[in-house]
Design a protein around this motif. Sequence first.
Motif, PDB file in Angstrom:
ATOM      1  N   HIS A   1       0.166   3.818  -2.921  1.00  0.00           N
ATOM      2  CA  HIS A   1      -0.620   5.112  -2.664  1.00  0.00           C
ATOM      3  C   HIS A   1      -0.109   6.119  -1.931  1.00  0.00           C
ATOM      4  O   HIS A   1      -0.442   7.218  -1.981  1.00  0.00           O
TER       5      HIS A   1
ATOM      6  N   ILE B   1      -9.322  -4.614  -1.117  1.00  0.00           N
ATOM      7  CA  ILE B   1      -9.647  -5.489  -0.196  1.00  0.00           C
ATOM      8  C   ILE B   1      -8.571  -5.618   0.887  1.00  0.00           C
ATOM      9  O   ILE B   1      -8.664  -6.432   1.842  1.00  0.00           O
TER      10      ILE B   1
ATOM     11  N   ASN C   1       0.877  -1.276   0.050  1.00  0.00           N
ATOM     12  CA  ASN C   1      -0.100   0.073   0.209  1.00  0.00           C
ATOM     13  C   ASN C   1       0.949   1.476   0.159  1.00  0.00           C
ATOM     14  O   ASN C   1       0.421   2.370  -0.761  1.00  0.00           O
TER      15      ASN C   1
HETATM   16  N1  LIG Z   1      -0.265   3.820   3.006  1.00  0.00           N
HETATM   17  C1  LIG Z   1      -1.109   4.733   2.531  1.00  0.00           C
HETATM   18  N2  LIG Z   1      -0.961   5.741   1.927  1.00  0.00           N
HETATM   19  C2  LIG Z   1      -2.080   6.258   1.575  1.00  0.00           C
HETATM   20  N3  LIG Z   1      -3.229   5.973   1.244  1.00  0.00           N
HETATM   21  C3  LIG Z   1      -3.526   4.655   1.472  1.00  0.00           C
HETATM   22  C4  LIG Z   1      -2.487   3.796   2.221  1.00  0.00           C
HETATM   23  N4  LIG Z   1      -2.873   2.597   2.574  1.00  0.00           N
HETATM   24  C5  LIG Z   1      -4.078   2.646   2.002  1.00  0.00           C
HETATM   25  N5  LIG Z   1      -4.399   3.934   1.420  1.00  0.00           N
HETATM   26  C6  LIG Z   1      -5.813   3.959   0.672  1.00  0.00           C
HETATM   27  O1  LIG Z   1      -6.849   3.145   1.338  1.00  0.00           O
HETATM   28  C7  LIG Z   1      -7.237   2.578   0.371  1.00  0.00           C
HETATM   29  C8  LIG Z   1      -7.579   1.007   0.723  1.00  0.00           C
HETATM   30  O2  LIG Z   1      -6.350   0.107   0.919  1.00  0.00           O
HETATM   31  P1  LIG Z   1      -6.758  -1.319   0.552  1.00  0.00           P
HETATM   32  O3  LIG Z   1      -5.305  -1.973   0.700  1.00  0.00           O
HETATM   33  O4  LIG Z   1      -7.932  -1.704   1.240  1.00  0.00           O
HETATM   34  O5  LIG Z   1      -7.027  -1.338  -1.045  1.00  0.00           O
HETATM   35  P2  LIG Z   1      -6.179  -1.069  -2.473  1.00  0.00           P
HETATM   36  O6  LIG Z   1      -4.823  -0.840  -1.994  1.00  0.00           O
HETATM   37  O7  LIG Z   1      -6.539   0.029  -3.017  1.00  0.00           O
HETATM   38  O8  LIG Z   1      -6.442  -2.135  -3.259  1.00  0.00           O
HETATM   39  P3  LIG Z   1      -5.840  -3.907  -2.849  1.00  0.00           P
HETATM   40  O9  LIG Z   1      -5.203  -3.814  -1.420  1.00  0.00           O
HETATM   41  O10 LIG Z   1      -7.063  -4.706  -2.682  1.00  0.00           O
HETATM   42  O11 LIG Z   1      -4.985  -4.451  -4.032  1.00  0.00           O
HETATM   43  C9  LIG Z   1      -6.316   2.513  -0.926  1.00  0.00           C
HETATM   44  O12 LIG Z   1      -7.169   2.720  -2.114  1.00  0.00           O
HETATM   45  C10 LIG Z   1      -6.038   4.074  -0.554  1.00  0.00           C
HETATM   46  O13 LIG Z   1      -6.721   4.947  -1.109  1.00  0.00           O
END
Ligand SMILES: Nc1ncnc2c1ncn2[C@@H]1O[C@H](COP(=O)(O)OP(=O)(O)OP(=O)(O)O)[C@@H](O)[C@H]1O
Length: 368
Positions: free
Chosen positions: A297, A334, A293
């Motif tokens: 992100h 997820i 993540n």
């Molecule tokens: N370290 C981070 N920095 C910024 N935003 C984050 C971070 N971790 C999570 N997020 C936000 O939280 C959301 C949910 O994270 P999650 O891991 O559940 O889903 P994803 O990474 O989008 O997809 P997946 O894990 O299913 O591949 C992300 O789409 C992002 O917007």
Amino acid sequence: MKAPIDWAHTRSPVPETKEAQAERIKSEKFFQALCQETSIGIALEDLEGHILFANPALCSMLGYTTEELRDMSCSAFSHPEDQKQEGPLFHQLCAGLIDHYKLDKRFIRKGGSQIWGHVSISLLDARYRTAPLVIGMVQDISEKKATEEQLRTSERSLRDVASRLMQAQEIERQRIGRELHDDIGQRFALLTIQLERLHQDLLKARQEAHSWTALRLCKSAEELATDIHELSHELHSSKLRHLGLPAALKELARKTSSQQDLRVDFHAGPLPKNLSPELAMCLFRVGQEALCNVIKHSQTRNVEMDVTRTNGRIVLKIKDFGIGFEPEVSASGIGLSTMRERLRMFGGNLLVNSSPGKGTEIIAEVRH
Ligand SMILES: Nc1ncnc2c1ncn2[C@@H]1O[C@H](COP(=O)(O)OP(=O)(O)OP(=O)(O)O)[C@@H](O)[C@H]1O
Ligand SMILES: [Mg+2]
């Protein structure tokens, strides 16, 4: 037939004027009608918990007639388990320590069936009456309780399905990881050696153009073999199995740093030796997803990962200094919910501290 309730109990001892008396009778009739018509069960009790009066709604809830209920002790139709909770409250009420209490409790109906009621019990102020009385109001909440129970059951079975799915996914990941490592990876390694030999043979036979083609193919095969090797480790971390959680997380941090242009500062404090492989795998996967993540992100290149045991809990923290996000806003991915489910299977929980512009801290905690 037992005597009807004496409403004089609730009457002021001060002499009344005729108008006041007429007004009082009117008002009493109004409240008696209210008692008869309302769907809320109403009872007047003495301080021993004996019913002095029960309205029709309460009679129909409990399946008794007004006469049967009169003088009956409330404990006769209260569920014994709830009685344990209510007993002390009733005594505090009668002793004047509290002026009311509310609770959800089970009632045993005349035929033995059970209903749920939300009860509100208060003491009628003794200053205006010849004897203190307790008034109880009961709302039938059986349907609400049944719906809550159904919801809990479906949540339990959903969680059960989620946990089975994750276990199945883990087994499948390990199988694919093993296959990639032991079979396809080895065959690729062999192919690399053969291509290297071919390159040398062609060089000796002075077929230089073909020789260099063979070398290029050999390099591509080598790269593929490395990728397969890395992938097999990601799917099935042998470090985790052989060296334990801190070593596996350290390796994960090192690999992520080198491959993703990310600086992962890793620190491991003391951890118990008897960590089960399943719990180690759970925390490893949480670390993997949290780092993933960060890469996807956070828009930052700095992250700290820390695992230790403190206050009877194993705590894994992954903190980045990136763009952050609002954890309350529902997301399409997820990753976070899978982390949460994984931890729940071990009685642990996940804290997500993040807000826009303030970075993100993921804390996985499990009692140990
Ligand atoms: N370290 C981070 N920095 C910024 N935003 C984050 C971070 N971790 C999570 N997020 C936000 O939280 C959301 C949910 O994270 P999650 O891991 O559940 O889903 P994803 O990474 O989008 O997809 P997946 O894990 O299913 O591949 C992300 O789409 C992002 O917007
Ligand atoms: Mg994710």
